[in-house]
Design a protein around this motif. Sequence first.
Motif, PDB file in Angstrom:
ATOM      1  N   ALA A   1      22.740  59.556  74.979  1.00  0.00           N
ATOM      2  CA  ALA A   1      24.237  59.146  75.239  1.00  0.00           C
ATOM      3  C   ALA A   1      24.345  59.338  76.659  1.00  0.00           C
ATOM      4  N   GLY A   2      23.353  59.922  77.464  1.00  0.00           N
ATOM      5  CA  GLY A   2      23.212  60.107  78.861  1.00  0.00           C
ATOM      6  C   GLY A   2      23.264  61.479  79.469  1.00  0.00           C
ATOM      7  N   PHE A   3      23.475  62.301  78.634  1.00  0.00           N
ATOM      8  CA  PHE A   3      23.499  64.063  78.949  1.00  0.00           C
ATOM      9  C   PHE A   3      22.446  64.696  78.969  1.00  0.00           C
ATOM     10  N   GLN A   4      22.521  65.666  79.569  1.00  0.00           N
ATOM     11  CA  GLN A   4      21.216  66.569  79.640  1.00  0.00           C
ATOM     12  C   GLN A   4      21.491  67.635  78.477  1.00  0.00           C
ATOM     13  N   ALA A   5      20.626  67.992  77.774  1.00  0.00           N
ATOM     14  CA  ALA A   5      20.609  69.197  76.705  1.00  0.00           C
ATOM     15  C   ALA A   5      19.386  69.927  76.549  1.00  0.00           C
ATOM     16  N   ASP A   6      19.778  71.162  76.629  1.00  0.00           N
ATOM     17  CA  ASP A   6      18.786  72.277  76.303  1.00  0.00           C
ATOM     18  C   ASP A   6      18.632  72.593  74.942  1.00  0.00           C
ATOM     19  N   ASP A   7      17.315  73.053  74.455  1.00  0.00           N
ATOM     20  CA  ASP A   7      17.156  73.416  72.888  1.00  0.00           C
ATOM     21  C   ASP A   7      17.160  75.089  73.265  1.00  0.00           C
ATOM     22  N   LEU A   8      18.047  75.699  72.454  1.00  0.00           N
ATOM     23  CA  LEU A   8      18.245  77.166  72.604  1.00  0.00           C
ATOM     24  C   LEU A   8      17.686  77.993  71.319  1.00  0.00           C
ATOM     25  N   GLY A   9      16.968  77.212  70.457  1.00  0.00           N
ATOM     26  CA  GLY A   9      16.375  77.694  69.464  1.00  0.00           C
ATOM     27  C   GLY A   9      17.044  77.962  68.189  1.00  0.00           C
ATOM     28  N   ILE A  10      16.877  78.941  67.476  1.00  0.00           N
ATOM     29  CA  ILE A  10      17.460  79.161  66.237  1.00  0.00           C
ATOM     30  C   ILE A  10      18.127  80.702  66.099  1.00  0.00           C
ATOM     31  N   ALA A  11      19.504  80.914  65.621  1.00  0.00           N
ATOM     32  CA  ALA A  11      19.852  82.145  65.613  1.00  0.00           C
ATOM     33  C   ALA A  11      19.936  82.480  63.892  1.00  0.00           C
ATOM     34  N   ARG A  12      19.698  83.438  63.556  1.00  0.00           N
ATOM     35  CA  ARG A  12      19.695  83.685  62.057  1.00  0.00           C
ATOM     36  C   ARG A  12      20.946  83.706  61.536  1.00  0.00           C
ATOM     37  N   ASP A  13      21.222  84.251  60.456  1.00  0.00           N
ATOM     38  CA  ASP A  13      22.565  84.258  59.660  1.00  0.00           C
ATOM     39  C   ASP A  13      23.243  85.591  59.933  1.00  0.00           C
ATOM     40  N   SER A  14      23.465  85.956  61.001  1.00  0.00           N
ATOM     41  CA  SER A  14      24.238  87.174  60.981  1.00  0.00           C
ATOM     42  C   SER A  14      25.037  87.153  62.172  1.00  0.00           C
ATOM     43  N   LYS A  15      26.251  88.077  62.205  1.00  0.00           N
ATOM     44  CA  LYS A  15      27.226  87.742  63.577  1.00  0.00           C
ATOM     45  C   LYS A  15      26.432  88.167  64.721  1.00  0.00           C
ATOM     46  N   ALA A  16      25.577  89.275  64.476  1.00  0.00           N
ATOM     47  CA  ALA A  16      24.937  89.858  65.575  1.00  0.00           C
ATOM     48  C   ALA A  16      24.008  88.930  66.264  1.00  0.00           C
ATOM     49  N   ASP A  17      23.277  87.918  65.756  1.00  0.00           N
ATOM     50  CA  ASP A  17      22.151  87.187  66.163  1.00  0.00           C
ATOM     51  C   ASP A  17      23.056  85.965  66.901  1.00  0.00           C
ATOM     52  N   ILE A  18      24.105  85.545  66.350  1.00  0.00           N
ATOM     53  CA  ILE A  18      24.867  84.341  66.937  1.00  0.00           C
ATOM     54  C   ILE A  18      25.433  85.037  67.857  1.00  0.00           C
ATOM     55  N   GLN A  19      25.925  86.229  68.044  1.00  0.00           N
ATOM     56  CA  GLN A  19      26.840  86.834  69.227  1.00  0.00           C
ATOM     57  C   GLN A  19      25.815  86.843  70.311  1.00  0.00           C
ATOM     58  N   GLN A  20      24.580  87.149  69.936  1.00  0.00           N
ATOM     59  CA  GLN A  20      23.697  87.557  70.973  1.00  0.00           C
ATOM     60  C   GLN A  20      23.421  86.218  71.691  1.00  0.00           C
ATOM     61  N   LEU A  21      23.195  85.482  71.046  1.00  0.00           N
ATOM     62  CA  LEU A  21      22.801  84.053  71.688  1.00  0.00           C
ATOM     63  C   LEU A  21      23.999  83.642  72.519  1.00  0.00           C
ATOM     64  N   LEU A  22      25.211  83.737  72.009  1.00  0.00           N
ATOM     65  CA  LEU A  22      26.405  83.483  73.105  1.00  0.00           C
ATOM     66  C   LEU A  22      26.309  84.050  73.929  1.00  0.00           C
ATOM     67  N   LEU A  23      26.168  85.412  74.003  1.00  0.00           N
ATOM     68  CA  LEU A  23      26.083  86.170  74.850  1.00  0.00           C
ATOM     69  C   LEU A  23      25.117  85.969  76.229  1.00  0.00           C
ATOM     70  N   ASN A  24      23.924  85.539  75.546  1.00  0.00           N
ATOM     71  CA  ASN A  24      22.845  85.211  76.371  1.00  0.00           C
ATOM     72  C   ASN A  24      23.035  84.082  77.371  1.00  0.00           C
TER      73      ASN A  24
END
Length: 415
Positions: free
Chosen positions: A219-242
Amino acid sequence: MNQSSNTAHVYTVDEARAAVIAAIPPPIDTEQIPLSEALGRITAKAFPAAISIPPFRNSAMDGYAIRWRDYQLSSTFKVAGSSLAGHPFEGEVPLQHTIKITTGAMVPPDTDTIVIVENTTQTDDTMVINKPPEQHQYIRNVGDDVTQGSIVIAANTRLKPAHLGLLAAQGANTIEVFRQAKIGVFSTGDELCEPGQTLSDGAIYDSNRISICTMLRRAGFQADDLGIARDSKADIQQLLLNHQKNYDFLLSSGGVSVGEADYVKATLEANGTLQFWKVAMKPGKPMVTGKLKSGAYYFGLPGNPVSSMVTCAQFVIPAVGAFEGAEYNAPPIIRANCQTTLQKEAGRFEFQRGRYSIDSKGSAQVTTTGLQDSHVLHSMGEANCFICLEAQSTGAKTGEMVNVMLFDTIPGLQK
Ligand code: AMP
Ligand code: MG
């Protein structure tokens, strides 16, 4: 607009898209970039023509420049010189004389008609016209294409190759565009395994990240691949904070239903604000959108591969477009004769995967590409269109006319 989960309004696709776009203020940050890097970028300002195009009267054909008046007296001319592209004839054209001229060359000011070479005979320095020309023929006048001061390209235009050509023809080698969005894409799920690794029991390969990232790039945008977060609030939150400070958009897939391991919505609520999370569409429901404390926009796309692609096309790409200053243009709906029965329950708008073609009589037809469940990616791979079925529709019979949206008209899904 903020909806809490228990009072959540179920949005139609159009409402949801309009809400997503409305939540994004028009862009402010611009940059001046070389034309060679500007394909697909959005213009920040209207571009007025500095010069007229063509900038001088020039010949549309190879031939001879004559004065019409002379031709009234005789069709025989003496050749007084030549005007080649980049090498104008200098001097006056004497009476009953002609100037040999090539396409794109300047037409001598005292001539007014081009006779094409095919309609002449030249011997030594004499040229004879064999076929009557028309007065003023084959002359490209100043400003035929673009007049000085007119708007060559409007603001908020996504630059296509022809636009870049127009700008280059103006002598521009840079253009002011809105800055591109920074988009980070990750997947959620304990079952996800990286392609290339050995698959363990109960695991599947992560296919969403590559399809979402490449849709965005297509579509003409830039996108970075940030990997996989595991199924836990902590893991998803860590990814968001990072990552939230480095990105304008964070996108995840999976973990947005009401299953035991679906933490995306709660994590978004804890780290920002939820905008809405239910859209009456299939595939694609449910979906989460909102804003993180850093100001980054967040989209929690569904985990099923087809759902994540459909929601990316319907919401994420228009939203990123708005962020970058592009106007949303709904892909055109065309009508086609349905060659198969389509199953559907009334209630939600459905994007069914189909294959559109033109039959031997020139009529548009469409067939389903098979199983329509949202995990069936191969029917998406074979499709070249969506068959769009309205919420109240209960399917279609063979021979019925249905609405179709060609992938080639949908940013991100085009070939
Ligand atoms: P979820 O919403 O997380 O329950 O995911 C719904 C379905 O999509 C499940 O069958 C998941 O295994 C599948 N899924 C989720 N994420 C991905 C992914 N990144 N690639 C492929 N399938 C996925
Ligand atoms: Mg999951």
